[in-house]
Design an enzyme around this catalytic site. Structure first.
Site, PDB file in Angstrom:
ATOM      1  N   ARG A 184       0.833  -1.203   0.000  1.00  0.00           N
ATOM      2  CA  ARG A 184       0.000   0.000   0.000  1.00  0.00           C
ATOM      3  C   ARG A 184       0.866   1.250   0.000  1.00  0.00           C
ATOM      4  NH1 ARG A 184      -3.196  -3.448   3.204  1.00  0.00           N
ATOM      5  NH2 ARG A 184      -5.281  -3.698   2.373  1.00  0.00           N
ATOM      6  N   ASP A 187     -12.558  -4.328   6.860  1.00  0.00           N
ATOM      7  CA  ASP A 187     -11.745  -5.305   7.595  1.00  0.00           C
ATOM      8  C   ASP A 187     -12.626  -6.120   8.551  1.00  0.00           C
ATOM      9  OD1 ASP A 187      -9.440  -4.430   6.311  1.00  0.00           O
ATOM     10  OD2 ASP A 187      -9.033  -2.896   7.810  1.00  0.00           O
TER      11      ASP A 187
END
Ligand code: NAI
Length: 306
Positions: free
Chosen positions: A86, A146
């Site tokens: 990321r 998540d």
């Protein structure tokens, strides 16, 4: 209501579809690529009669069309490719997100800004910093996704309905996310009562690798159905002032001992944006993980601003 979505890629277009087909808002979908948002909007409009919804979508390359949005969602950027972290995306996406914020803000100074672009916690900070908006009007989506992933894996493991599972994941979006098993429940029963510590660790690891697992399977691009659903869930809570309690990347000012950054914390989300940050009891070890997340986010922010 009007929601503008900057970036008509996989997440942006899927979110558009979810919003209009569920009659939640009219959508203005903007991208830098000419024809792309227009094509997607026309395609979705041609499906409108078949889907029997009454929300409109327009595609554009011109920020003037985003005028007076209630919510602006920033999904513009480059998605992760296999093997890319990321943070690799940091510099490229910082520039894209900063520009998208400045241009959107000019036409929608009173909107709530929801950030999706990775690295999430850093991009959310940049949007806030660039915009000068009150911090409760800027937030990032990661914890809902998540948590949804963790809920899925808990449901798989126990063979129970996903609808009975509640997951709680705090912290940064990435390797330093912080799932909290004793606050994850199945019909009110903590999973710590239902699963062994080893099994829980395995599910947590899979959640941590959740994004990478999809990247590996898809081979091109990254996850977008569950991310779009997660953003949609947050938008619904804002538009209908539902006061859902969920994890969002929110601006912390002393909560959990953290300061001047955006990180995943439990929030009440309503028509004013982040209406409250809840401080739940954490163990020393959990607080340390949050501090580590915060440190990593902080150094990325510095890198992005340098
Ligand atoms: P994608 O590559 O399919 O779409 C990105 C879109 O942004 C493209 O259509 C591109 O033309 C557009 N774009 C690039 N520069 C632009 C600019 N300057 N102005 C307007 N549009 C511009 O990517 P995808 O899959 O839709 O993901 C979007 C972002 O969301 C990525 O950064 C990805 O990592 C992130 N993401 C974050 C998640 C989270 O949990 N926070 C989950 C899933 C994705």
């Amino acid at each position: 209501a009007k929601v503008s979505i900057i970036g008509a890629g996989n997440v942006g277009r899927t979110l558009s579809q979810r919003l209009i087909e569920r009659n939640l808002a009219d959508v203005c979908l903007l991208d830098i690529v000419e024809g792309l948002p227009q094509g997607i909007a026309l395609d979705l409009t041609e499906a409108q009669g078949l889907q029997s919804h009454h929300c409109e979508i327009m595609g554009t390359n011109d920020y003037a069309d985003t005028k007076d949005s209630d919510i602006v969602v920033i999904t513009a950027g480059v998605a992760r490719k296999p093997g890319m972290s990321r943070d690799d995306l940091l510099k490229i996406n910082a520039k894209i997100v900063t520009e998208a914020t400045q241009k959107s803000l000019h036409y929608s100074p009173d909107a709530i800004y929801l950030v999706v672009t990775n690295p999430l916690d850093v991009m959310t900070y940049l949007v806030w910093k660039t915009s000068g908006l009150p911090h409760e009007r800027v937030m990032g989506m990661a914890g809902v996704l998540d948590s949804a992933r963790l809920e899925t894996f808990i449901a798989f493991e126990l063979g129970v309905s996903i609808h009975d599972v509640q997951g709680m994941v705090l912290g940064g979006h990435g390797d330093l996310m912080l799932p909290i098993p004793r606050y994850c429940t199945v019909s009110g029963i903590p999973i710590t009562e239902l699963l062994s510590p080893e099994t829980i660790d395995k599910l947590i690891q899979r959640t941590r690798d959740g994004g990478a697992e999809i990247v590996r399977l898809l081979k091109t691009g990254s996850a977008y159905y569950a991310p779009a659903s997660s953003a949609c869930y947050m938008i619904e809570s804002i538009l209908f002032n539902q006061s859902r309690l969920l994890t969002a990347a929110a601006y912390v000012q002393g909560e959990y001992g953290l300061n001047d950054l955006f990180l995943g914390v439990p929030c009440r989300l309503g028509s004013n944006g982040i209406e409250q940050i809840l401080e739940i009891k954490l163990t020393t070890e959990e607080r340390e993980i949050l501090q580590k997340s915060a440190k990593a986010v902080r150094s990325s922010i510095n890198m992005a601003l340098s």
